[in-house]
Design a protein around this motif. Structure first.
Motif, PDB file in Angstrom:
ATOM      1  N   PRO A 142       0.935  -1.402  -0.019  1.00  0.00           N
ATOM      2  CA  PRO A 142       0.119   0.410   0.202  1.00  0.00           C
ATOM      3  C   PRO A 142       0.928   1.418  -0.385  1.00  0.00           C
ATOM      4  N   ARG A 143       1.960   1.497   1.008  1.00  0.00           N
ATOM      5  CA  ARG A 143       3.205   2.424   0.784  1.00  0.00           C
ATOM      6  C   ARG A 143       3.284   2.663  -0.583  1.00  0.00           C
ATOM      7  N   ASP A 144       3.927   1.305  -0.627  1.00  0.00           N
ATOM      8  CA  ASP A 144       5.057   1.558  -2.665  1.00  0.00           C
ATOM      9  C   ASP A 144       3.930   1.965  -3.715  1.00  0.00           C
ATOM     10  N   LEU A 145       2.437   1.542  -3.442  1.00  0.00           N
ATOM     11  CA  LEU A 145       1.663   1.554  -4.591  1.00  0.00           C
ATOM     12  C   LEU A 145       1.577   3.370  -4.541  1.00  0.00           C
ATOM     13  N   ASP A 146       1.497   3.580  -2.928  1.00  0.00           N
ATOM     14  CA  ASP A 146       0.968   5.088  -3.206  1.00  0.00           C
ATOM     15  C   ASP A 146       2.099   6.037  -3.040  1.00  0.00           C
ATOM     16  N   ALA A 147       3.279   5.851  -2.931  1.00  0.00           N
ATOM     17  CA  ALA A 147       4.233   6.411  -3.563  1.00  0.00           C
ATOM     18  C   ALA A 147       4.409   6.872  -5.282  1.00  0.00           C
ATOM     19  N   LEU A 166      -2.267  15.606 -10.489  1.00  0.00           N
ATOM     20  CA  LEU A 166      -3.079  16.211 -10.469  1.00  0.00           C
ATOM     21  C   LEU A 166      -3.282  15.326  -8.521  1.00  0.00           C
ATOM     22  N   LEU A 167      -2.929  14.101  -8.751  1.00  0.00           N
ATOM     23  CA  LEU A 167      -2.874  13.877  -7.275  1.00  0.00           C
ATOM     24  C   LEU A 167      -1.844  14.203  -6.426  1.00  0.00           C
ATOM     25  N   ARG A 168      -0.548  14.258  -7.044  1.00  0.00           N
ATOM     26  CA  ARG A 168       0.218  15.011  -6.177  1.00  0.00           C
ATOM     27  C   ARG A 168      -0.276  16.534  -6.073  1.00  0.00           C
ATOM     28  N   ASP A 200      -7.117  11.468 -12.639  1.00  0.00           N
ATOM     29  CA  ASP A 200      -5.977  11.066 -12.799  1.00  0.00           C
ATOM     30  C   ASP A 200      -5.351  10.257 -12.196  1.00  0.00           C
ATOM     31  N   ALA A 201      -5.383   9.741 -10.843  1.00  0.00           N
ATOM     32  CA  ALA A 201      -5.210   8.605  -9.821  1.00  0.00           C
ATOM     33  C   ALA A 201      -5.836   7.460 -10.078  1.00  0.00           C
ATOM     34  N   LEU A 250      -3.022   3.988 -12.290  1.00  0.00           N
ATOM     35  CA  LEU A 250      -3.589   2.579 -12.031  1.00  0.00           C
ATOM     36  C   LEU A 250      -3.799   1.999 -12.630  1.00  0.00           C
ATOM     37  N   LEU A 251      -4.321   1.840 -14.431  1.00  0.00           N
ATOM     38  CA  LEU A 251      -4.346   0.990 -14.804  1.00  0.00           C
ATOM     39  C   LEU A 251      -3.200   0.501 -15.305  1.00  0.00           C
ATOM     40  N   GLU A 252      -1.976   1.069 -15.061  1.00  0.00           N
ATOM     41  CA  GLU A 252      -0.709   0.899 -15.706  1.00  0.00           C
ATOM     42  C   GLU A 252       0.209   0.266 -14.561  1.00  0.00           C
ATOM     43  N   HIS A 253      -0.722   0.433 -13.641  1.00  0.00           N
ATOM     44  CA  HIS A 253       0.001  -0.508 -12.013  1.00  0.00           C
ATOM     45  C   HIS A 253      -0.336  -2.504 -12.414  1.00  0.00           C
TER      46      HIS A 253
END
Length: 496
Positions: A12-17, A25-27, A284-285, A289-292
């Motif tokens: 979760p932390r790694d994915l958020d980073a 826009l999320l940043r 935007d987020a 995420l579709l690319e993760h």
């Protein structure tokens, strides 16, 4: 362990980073809220509403404007432009625009960008109400395209290439073709690439409403998205299937047949000048995420989960079409179209609602639960168990035929006569008459079963005995009649 069976102690932390690096826009939203500024800009709550009402404060806690929030009031940082460029690249498009007005606004922007007063546009009859109102705005004249349907299930598949060829032979100078792929029920036409090629051969731009499946094309076991098949533009809703705020949507387009400057003007014409930054950031987020890899794994898990659910539901007598029974379908869509034990599927819908599981759509002959990407297994298991319990407690009875087999979802090849364009009828003087008296008159309003909001009566069409009967059948089965001035169908508005 995750649904895919892999440990993720720190994911979760790694994915958020990872996400903050790829969603500008999320940043920007995260930086603004972390700084806890004292803004002298709109919105008027200025992040202080909690001092008066903790409940209201909680509602407004995420609300950050684009102007003076995610970017400066003058947009000097270019945050939105960077995010939209990244979105365009994800779909292999030339341009992308994030909308806070949902797919409704995005569909209308595309029609304003590609059609004008008097233009002919060929439109799949399962087009959403938003497309119809886009025709009112642009002044274009629609020619409705009937849908091919699956003989076994009665579900609409989409516009066949031969259907489009015949329409283009009669309307050779059509400006655009509007398709809905996938449909609200997750179906796609197996020859949709060929349908797009037919349109292009005639010089028409192809606009695809893909609102219900933003994830198409991002997993090898899922159908390709429309741009990958050659379409000129697609609209999709981030909020319908991805983790995004309601109203989050985007339009992505290629510019060979669509003027990017006109698309930009058309988009801005119907968009708010005060877009909600939280909605933009979530869109935007969600698309990033579709690319993760985790999202791709989740899409595979979801397809397997729903395949298992379909098998269990079929085992107890429910009729559940899916990718294994249809020529082309979204594997992430779950649709129940009947039961040999539960004659009225509203019984199941009511049992689910009583246990805190309301459905997206439910009538006597069809249920559509929307299943999300994030940890859906426990919820789907609970839904299937309730369905099994309801089936076990019901006596054998003939199932109700799904409404989708009738004109409500445009499988019919016969549509009401079009006497005026939607724009002419929308602005015409109107009067209210009894529904039966309206037969033979020109309809002045949109009348549609909802969901999904596909019109049975369109402004400018003649009210017929058949269309009125279709609407009344839908109403009797528990379907809400939307957009009409009189939802009871006792009266209709007609052109004076």
């Amino acid at each position: 362990m995750t649904d895919a069976g892999r440990p993720h102690a720190e994911e979760p932390r790694d994915l958020d980073a990872w996400l903050l690096e790829r969603a500008p826009l999320l940043r920007a939203w995260a930086d603004f809220t972390a700084a806890a500024p004292t803004p002298f800009t709109i919105p008027g709550h200025q992040r202080r509403a909690g001092a008066w009402s903790p409940t209201l404060g909680a509602v407004l806690a995420a609300d950050v404007p684009l102007y003076g929030g995610l970017d400066t009031v003058g947009l000097e940082r270019g945050t939105l432009a960077r995010a939209e460029a990244l979105a365009a690249a994800r779909w292999g498009a030339d341009v992308a625009r994030y909308s806070t007005g949902g797919a409704t606004h995005a569909n209308q922007a595309l029609l304003l960008a590609t059609t004008g007063p008097g233009d002919t546009v060929l439109v799949a009859r399962n087009a959403h109400r938003s497309t119809l109102l886009g025709l009112v705005q642009s002044g274009a004249r629609p020619v409705w395209l009937p849908l091919e349907h699956d003989e076994a299930s009665g579900l609409p598949l989409g516009v066949a290439p031969a259907t489009l060829e015949a329409a283009l032979a009669e309307h050779a100078r059509s400006a655009a073709v509007v398709l809905v792929e996938p449909s609200y029920l997750g179906t796609l036409h197996p020859q949709r690439r060929r349908t797009i090629e037919v349109a292009h051969a005639a010089g028409a731009a192809v606009l695809v409403d893909q609102a219900w499946a933003a994830y198409l094309g991002f997993h090898p076991d899922y159908p390709a998205h429309a741009l990958a098949l050659g379409a000129d533009a697609l609209v999709t809703s981030a909020h319908k299937a991805l983790p995004a705020f309601s109203q989050a949507a985007l339009v992505v387009a290629r510019t060979e047949r669509i003027d990017p400057a006109r698309l930009d003007q058309a988009f801005e014409a119907g968009h708010t000048t005060s877009p909600a930054g939280a909605i933009l950031a979530s869109a935007d987020a969600a698309t990033a995420l579709l690319e993760h890899p985790r999202t791709r794994a989740a899409l595979g898990d979801l397809a397997a989960l729903l395949a298992s659910a379909r098998a269990r539901l079929r085992a107890v007598g429910y009729v559940v079409p899916g990718p294994d029974t249809l020529p082309a379908a979204d594997p992430a869509k779950l649709v129940v179209t009947g039961s040999d034990r539960v004659p009225d599927l509203r019984v199941l819908a009511e049992a689910l609602a009583a246990r805190g599981m309301p459905l997206e759509m439910a009538d006597a002959g069809m249920l559509v639960p929307i299943v999300g990407l994030i940890d859906p297994a426990p919820a789907v298991e609970a839904l299937v168990r309730v369905a099994e319990e309801v089936a076990a407690g019901s006596s054998l009875s003939r199932p109700v035929a799904p409404l989708s087999a009738g004109a409500g979802w445009a499988s019919s090849s016969t549509f009401p006569p079009q006497r005026l364009t939607p724009r002419e009828a929308f602005f015409a003087a109107r009067e209210t008459v009894g529904a039966d008296e309206a037969v033979g008159r020109v309809c002045a309003e949109v009348v549609a079963p909802y969901p999904p909001g596909v019109p049975v009566l369109v402004p400018g069409e003649e009210v017929t005995v058949d269309t009125l009967a279709t609407l009344r059948r839908a109403q009797a089965r528990g379907v809400r009649i939307a957009y009409a001035a009189d939802a009871s169908l006792a009266t209709l508005q007609v052109v004076r």
